[in-house]
Design an enzyme around this catalytic site. Sequence first.
Site, PDB file in Angstrom:
ATOM      1  N   ARG A 147       0.717  -1.078   0.031  1.00 37.27           N
ATOM      2  CA  ARG A 147      -0.013  -0.149   0.042  1.00 37.27           C
ATOM      3  C   ARG A 147       0.778   1.202   0.016  1.00 37.27           C
ATOM      4  O   ARG A 147       1.754   1.218   0.902  1.00 37.27           O
ATOM      5  CB  ARG A 147      -0.905  -0.040   1.203  1.00 37.27           C
ATOM      6  CG  ARG A 147      -1.859   1.302   1.221  1.00 37.27           C
ATOM      7  CD  ARG A 147      -2.463   1.151   2.526  1.00 37.27           C
ATOM      8  NE  ARG A 147      -1.817   1.991   3.647  1.00 37.27           N
ATOM      9  CZ  ARG A 147      -2.244   2.492   4.657  1.00 37.27           C
ATOM     10  NH1 ARG A 147      -3.584   2.254   4.975  1.00 37.27           N
ATOM     11  NH2 ARG A 147      -1.345   3.289   5.461  1.00 37.27           N
ATOM     12  N   TYR A 159      -3.135  11.501   6.670  1.00 33.90           N
ATOM     13  CA  TYR A 159      -3.178  10.000   6.939  1.00 33.90           C
ATOM     14  C   TYR A 159      -2.075   9.001   6.326  1.00 33.90           C
ATOM     15  O   TYR A 159      -1.910   9.353   5.318  1.00 33.90           O
ATOM     16  CB  TYR A 159      -4.369   9.539   6.635  1.00 33.90           C
ATOM     17  CG  TYR A 159      -4.723   8.112   6.678  1.00 33.90           C
ATOM     18  CD1 TYR A 159      -4.777   7.596   7.757  1.00 33.90           C
ATOM     19  CD2 TYR A 159      -4.159   7.180   5.545  1.00 33.90           C
ATOM     20  CE1 TYR A 159      -4.521   6.153   8.006  1.00 33.90           C
ATOM     21  CE2 TYR A 159      -4.389   6.064   5.645  1.00 33.90           C
ATOM     22  CZ  TYR A 159      -4.407   5.347   7.175  1.00 33.90           C
ATOM     23  OH  TYR A 159      -4.165   3.997   7.089  1.00 33.90           O
ATOM     24  N   ASP A 209      -5.151   3.927   0.041  1.00 33.34           N
ATOM     25  CA  ASP A 209      -6.026   4.127   1.213  1.00 33.34           C
ATOM     26  C   ASP A 209      -6.700   5.583   0.887  1.00 33.34           C
ATOM     27  O   ASP A 209      -5.777   6.514   1.136  1.00 33.34           O
ATOM     28  CB  ASP A 209      -5.574   3.812   2.495  1.00 33.34           C
ATOM     29  CG  ASP A 209      -6.892   3.569   3.506  1.00 33.34           C
ATOM     30  OD1 ASP A 209      -7.981   4.108   3.130  1.00 33.34           O
ATOM     31  OD2 ASP A 209      -6.799   3.279   4.568  1.00 33.34           O
ATOM     32  N   HIS A 211      -9.036   6.823   2.530  1.00 34.20           N
ATOM     33  CA  HIS A 211      -9.468   7.265   3.939  1.00 34.20           C
ATOM     34  C   HIS A 211     -10.615   7.800   4.055  1.00 34.20           C
ATOM     35  O   HIS A 211     -10.690   8.993   4.897  1.00 34.20           O
ATOM     36  CB  HIS A 211      -8.291   7.640   4.748  1.00 34.20           C
ATOM     37  CG  HIS A 211      -8.194   6.896   6.016  1.00 34.20           C
ATOM     38  ND1 HIS A 211      -8.356   7.373   7.385  1.00 34.20           N
ATOM     39  CD2 HIS A 211      -7.663   5.781   6.543  1.00 34.20           C
ATOM     40  CE1 HIS A 211      -8.258   6.941   8.305  1.00 34.20           C
ATOM     41  NE2 HIS A 211      -7.674   5.559   7.804  1.00 34.20           N
ATOM     42  N   GLU A 235      -9.027   1.675  -1.481  1.00 33.83           N
ATOM     43  CA  GLU A 235      -9.702   1.611  -0.193  1.00 33.83           C
ATOM     44  C   GLU A 235     -10.420   2.723   0.343  1.00 33.83           C
ATOM     45  O   GLU A 235      -9.927   3.835   0.177  1.00 33.83           O
ATOM     46  CB  GLU A 235      -8.805   0.999   0.785  1.00 33.83           C
ATOM     47  CG  GLU A 235      -9.099   0.899   2.282  1.00 33.83           C
ATOM     48  CD  GLU A 235      -8.122   0.670   3.176  1.00 33.83           C
ATOM     49  OE1 GLU A 235      -7.017   0.187   2.659  1.00 33.83           O
ATOM     50  OE2 GLU A 235      -8.512   0.815   4.429  1.00 33.83           O
ATOM     51  N   GLU A 261     -13.296  -1.386   7.270  1.00 29.39           N
ATOM     52  CA  GLU A 261     -12.351  -1.605   8.368  1.00 29.39           C
ATOM     53  C   GLU A 261     -13.280  -1.157   9.499  1.00 29.39           C
ATOM     54  O   GLU A 261     -13.050  -1.490  10.608  1.00 29.39           O
ATOM     55  CB  GLU A 261     -11.290  -1.011   8.324  1.00 29.39           C
ATOM     56  CG  GLU A 261     -10.848   0.432   8.078  1.00 29.39           C
ATOM     57  CD  GLU A 261      -9.596   0.896   7.884  1.00 29.39           C
ATOM     58  OE1 GLU A 261      -8.736   0.341   7.175  1.00 29.39           O
ATOM     59  OE2 GLU A 261      -9.491   2.191   8.334  1.00 29.39           O
ATOM     60  N   ARG A 282     -13.239  -5.338   3.960  1.00 31.33           N
ATOM     61  CA  ARG A 282     -11.676  -5.080   4.985  1.00 31.33           C
ATOM     62  C   ARG A 282     -12.268  -5.315   6.526  1.00 31.33           C
ATOM     63  O   ARG A 282     -11.571  -5.043   7.438  1.00 31.33           O
ATOM     64  CB  ARG A 282     -11.721  -3.731   5.030  1.00 31.33           C
ATOM     65  CG  ARG A 282     -11.243  -3.122   3.541  1.00 31.33           C
ATOM     66  CD  ARG A 282      -9.693  -3.194   3.237  1.00 31.33           C
ATOM     67  NE  ARG A 282      -9.118  -2.260   4.173  1.00 31.33           N
ATOM     68  CZ  ARG A 282      -8.169  -2.737   5.053  1.00 31.33           C
ATOM     69  NH1 ARG A 282      -7.772  -3.878   4.682  1.00 31.33           N
ATOM     70  NH2 ARG A 282      -7.459  -1.898   5.907  1.00 31.33           N
ATOM     71  N   GLU A 338      -3.958  -7.445   5.735  1.00 26.03           N
ATOM     72  CA  GLU A 338      -3.030  -6.113   5.723  1.00 26.03           C
ATOM     73  C   GLU A 338      -2.050  -6.473   6.891  1.00 26.03           C
ATOM     74  O   GLU A 338      -2.472  -7.097   7.953  1.00 26.03           O
ATOM     75  CB  GLU A 338      -3.994  -4.755   6.204  1.00 26.03           C
ATOM     76  CG  GLU A 338      -2.857  -3.598   6.346  1.00 26.03           C
ATOM     77  CD  GLU A 338      -3.820  -2.366   6.684  1.00 26.03           C
ATOM     78  OE1 GLU A 338      -5.078  -2.776   7.409  1.00 26.03           O
ATOM     79  OE2 GLU A 338      -3.621  -1.372   6.730  1.00 26.03           O
ATOM     80  N   TRP A 401     -11.581  11.765   9.127  1.00 27.79           N
ATOM     81  CA  TRP A 401     -10.319  11.307   9.166  1.00 27.79           C
ATOM     82  C   TRP A 401      -9.979  10.076   8.444  1.00 27.79           C
ATOM     83  O   TRP A 401     -10.688   9.346   7.902  1.00 27.79           O
ATOM     84  CB  TRP A 401      -9.972  11.040  10.466  1.00 27.79           C
ATOM     85  CG  TRP A 401      -8.403  10.518  10.767  1.00 27.79           C
ATOM     86  CD1 TRP A 401      -7.813   9.293  10.900  1.00 27.79           C
ATOM     87  CD2 TRP A 401      -7.280  11.307  10.502  1.00 27.79           C
ATOM     88  NE1 TRP A 401      -6.434   9.158  10.922  1.00 27.79           N
ATOM     89  CE2 TRP A 401      -6.000  10.450  10.259  1.00 27.79           C
ATOM     90  CE3 TRP A 401      -7.061  12.578   9.927  1.00 27.79           C
ATOM     91  CZ2 TRP A 401      -4.693  11.100  10.179  1.00 27.79           C
ATOM     92  CZ3 TRP A 401      -5.758  13.046   9.582  1.00 27.79           C
ATOM     93  CH2 TRP A 401      -4.580  12.149   9.781  1.00 27.79           C
TER      94      TRP A 401
HETATM   95  O1  EZ4 Z   1      -6.636   4.085   9.809  1.00 26.61           O
HETATM   96  O2  EZ4 Z   1      -6.140   1.248  12.161  1.00 26.61           O
HETATM   97  O3  EZ4 Z   1      -6.337   0.630   6.475  1.00 26.61           O
HETATM   98  N1  EZ4 Z   1      -5.720   0.825   7.471  1.00 26.61           N
HETATM   99  C1  EZ4 Z   1      -6.384   1.793   8.010  1.00 26.61           C
HETATM  100  C2  EZ4 Z   1      -5.651   2.230   9.437  1.00 26.61           C
HETATM  101  C3  EZ4 Z   1      -6.914   2.910  10.539  1.00 26.61           C
HETATM  102  C4  EZ4 Z   1      -6.460   2.928  11.621  1.00 26.61           C
HETATM  103  C5  EZ4 Z   1      -7.444   3.271  12.743  1.00 26.61           C
HETATM  104  O4  EZ4 Z   1      -7.301   2.949  14.203  1.00 26.61           O
HETATM  105  O5  EZ4 Z   1      -7.127   2.833   7.499  1.00 26.61           O
HETATM  106  O6  EZ4 Z   1      -4.627   2.774   9.560  1.00 26.61           O
HETATM  107 CO    CO Z   2      -7.935   1.785   5.824  1.00 27.99          CO
END
Ligand code: EZ4
Ligand code: CO
Length: 401
Positions: A147, A159, A209, A211, A235, A261, A282, A338, A401
């Site tokens: 990743r 992030y 990702d 995010h 992702e 996730e 995820r 992951e 976030w």
């Molecule tokens: O932001 O586990 O794909 N992985 C992620 C992680 C999450 C954290 C949050 O606690 O997006 O890094």
């Molecule tokens: Co993620």
Amino acid sequence: MKITDARVIVTSPGRNYVTVKIETTDGVHGVGDGTLNGRELAVASYLEDHLLPLIVGRDPDDIEDIWQMLYKGAYWRRGPVTMAAIAAIDVALWDIKGKVLGTPLWNLLGGRSRTGVLVYSHASGRRLGEAVDKVLELQAQGYKAIRVQCVVPGIEEMYGTPHADGEAEDATLPFVERGWDTASYLRFVPELFRSVRTATGPELQLLHDAHHRLTPIEAAGLGRCLEDIGLFWLEDPVPAEPQAGYRIIRQHTTTPIAVGEVFNTVYDCEQLVREQLIDFLRMSIVHAGGVTHMRKVAAFAEIYQVRLGCHGAADLSPVTMAAAAHFGIATHNVAIQEYAPHPAQANEVFPHEWSVKDGYLTPGDAPGLGVDIDEHLAQQFPYARAYLPISRRTDGTMGSW
Ligand code: EZ4
Ligand code: CO
């Protein structure tokens, strides 16, 4: 056999972890992870004050019955705190069952579907060249899937990337706000992946990702721009509360999509899976009710050709990685896992049999999970309150976030 004692251990060997340890009349014990990054003590209280008193005296053999009792007995169903707490107990009970029967967890789940679980590791940088170098370093170590995240010029801290002081992105005290600018991000990411792909050649699997930062149409455009890169997945392109939003992304791009996730029950992905709006799910054992619930999630997803790529950031403890290794070996539609290395002290507090070699995760041969907690050592690392950050866009509004 009866459960004689069940307790919560909160420890912070490099970062916070919540662990359940269950003891039995047979002298066998099991461990389970209940860590919910940034909200750890809520799970610890849910377990200590509400769930653990209910399981002492019960027969640990009856995992399904105990799961149903914890899920339905609350009346207030679902949610990350509830499902992480149930997961911690569930995984500890599977650990006990394996130890009592003298066989590894994968064998209780139907045996081996594969010899090793493909993992992806994280490469990141503050500059494009640094991110590319990190990818090549991990590729040389044998990783077959990586990743890639990189600081976008103009956004200082973001992030999945190292901070200006070199520290990895993580939960912190105090709670911090980071900047965000979607337009700069959307301009930069295709450039990043063109450079990475040129450097790595065609075979390496590349992941990214987003995010939860984009709107459906922005994500659709990004997915389309990245099609010639051949990403393994994009992702969390958008927040998934409105599951139907993924239709828009799907109508515009063939870039594979991964999400989930933050999901905690099968109901969080029901429409996404049934309408085949995503390619990879995820959800993880710790945040989605343990092995018992994740088996059902996997079986449901398999019917729709959706594969699993479970969350495995370092805030999921080595206990969850052990469970993921067994689950991944046994479950046919697990595609990838992951893997982010844990802090060195965490590996000492949680001695384990699982290992990652040449880009594959294997669980080892020990009965049960093949992981334990060194309670004495754990005591040396007291809980330290920490929060995940939040983003604020350039116009001053709060972002995800
Ligand atoms: O932001 O586990 O794909 N992985 C992620 C992680 C999450 C954290 C949050 O606690 O997006 O890094
Ligand atoms: Co993620």
